[in-house]
Design an enzyme around this catalytic site. Structure first.
Site: not given
Length: 368
Positions: A91, A178
């Site tokens: 991530y 993101e």
């Protein structure tokens, strides 16, 4: 993309990958929300016919995820992409840290659908600040790659990706980018399998190409209506409608309603220079929310005159079917004239309260 388009996309991917009958693709619902995987919004297809079928099952439905609320969002588009053999999910995100007044890169070795649970553990997320003007230093890039457990060529790919992420963030006036998941493949490639971006609305005049991508089907109808008339409105989950001038006062009003035991139905800032017509339209938006059981009008008159608010309130009740009680707290410019206008309107179901704390308690009582 139509079901036929999904079938064509599958065939194109099959030819590009050269996997023949072993090819598979993901059919992903395109929403302005995360959590699609757990909600059944990402399906797998092993043939062109199956890709068309999966697309047809998603298009036109409302998908409810952890980020959409109970009403969900409509699926008006799907994305077909190659199904990748993944060795590890990571991530990475670049966002604004408002507490430290700087940009912050977030990195975790645990990406994928459980990222919200991962974020609850502070040690699971690496936070790396970045200079607004200079970007990432070589030392920062090394720390980021190490935090993700990457070495060798994959670590170099990570450094290139983070540099590109920074350039994209600055050039597009983003407030969030993101990448989840960022994956290491079985053959040791680093790929961004999915991503989301949040853009600064106030900078869209510089990005006409990005502004054209706006999908109004993904926006709440009341928020869209407010945006078109120049009113800042965000729908919430409560039953007390709020009409306030000024963003800071609007947030304070929401807070004091919560402290009084109630729950605001919205954040609504009519702005410092709203006209009588805008105030009337703001009431129209409040009353269109079926959850609203009472309304709190909290105005501090500076540029916005209290008698304008009173006139807007009177005009709104003449044009609209107002069936909920209204608590009005006016202070500032022309406050006496505003109060006189409201006092003379006998047909209005309203209560004028000078003290904000008392006004909050009264509107909570009426909403119950």
């Amino acid at each position: 993309m139509t079901p036929d388009g999904a079938a064509a996309a599958y065939e194109s991917l099959r030819q590009q990958t050269g996997r023949g009958s072993e090819s598979a693709c993901n059919v992903k619902a395109q929403l302005h929300a995360g959590g699609r995987g757990k909600a059944g919004g990402i399906l797998v297809a092993h043939s062109a016919k199956e890709a068309a079928s999966q697309a047809a099952s998603l298009l036109g439905r409302r998908l409810v995820t952890t980020q959409t609320g109970a009403e969900g969002l409509p699926v008006s588009a799907v994305l077909c992409d190659e199904r990748i053999a993944v060795a590890n999910e990571l991530y990475v995100a670049l966002t604004l840290d408002r507490f430290r007044a700087t940009l912050m890169l977030l990195a975790s070795r645990q990406g994928g659908v459980e990222i919200e649970e991962v974020a609850a553990a502070p040690d699971a997320i690496r936070r790396e600040p970045v200079d607004f003007l200079e970007g990432f230093s070589e030392a920062s890039l090394e720390r980021i790659a190490a935090a993700l457990g990457l070495t060798g060529a994959v670590a170099e790919s990570c450094r290139q990706l983070v540099r590109a992420l920074w350039q994209l963030y600055i050039s597009s006036d983003a407030s969030l980018i993101e990448i989840n998941p960022l994956v290491v493949t079985d053959d040791q490639r680093l790929l961004a399998l999915d991503a989301k971006m949040t853009l600064d609305d106030n900078a869209l005049f510089r990005h006409e190409d990005l502004a054209r991508l706006r999908d109004e089907s993904q926006e709440h109808p009341l928020e869209l209506k407010a945006n078109r008339i120049g009113i800042s409105y965000v729908g919430l989950e409560g039953n007390i409608g709020c009409l306030v001038n000024g963003a800071g006062l609007a947030m304070a009003t929401n807070d004091i309603i919560k402290l009084a035991g109630g729950s605001p139905a919205n954040f609504l800032d009519v702005g410092g220079g709203a006209s009588v017509e805008q105030v009337t339209k703001a009431f129209d938006i409040l009353l269109a929310d079926q959850r609203v059981r009472a309304i709190l009008v909290n105005i501090f008159g500076g540029i916005m005159r209290c008698d304008w608010i009173a006139q807007g309130l009177l005009q709104a009740t003449q044009q609209l079917d107002v069936k909920v009680p209204i608590v009005v707290r006016l202070q500032g410019t022309n406050v006496e004239e505003g109060r006189r206008l409201l006092a003379d309107a006998k047909r209005l179901t309203l209560i004028s309260v000078d003290d904000l704390d008392q006004a909050a308690r009264k509107v909570v009582e009426l909403a119950r």
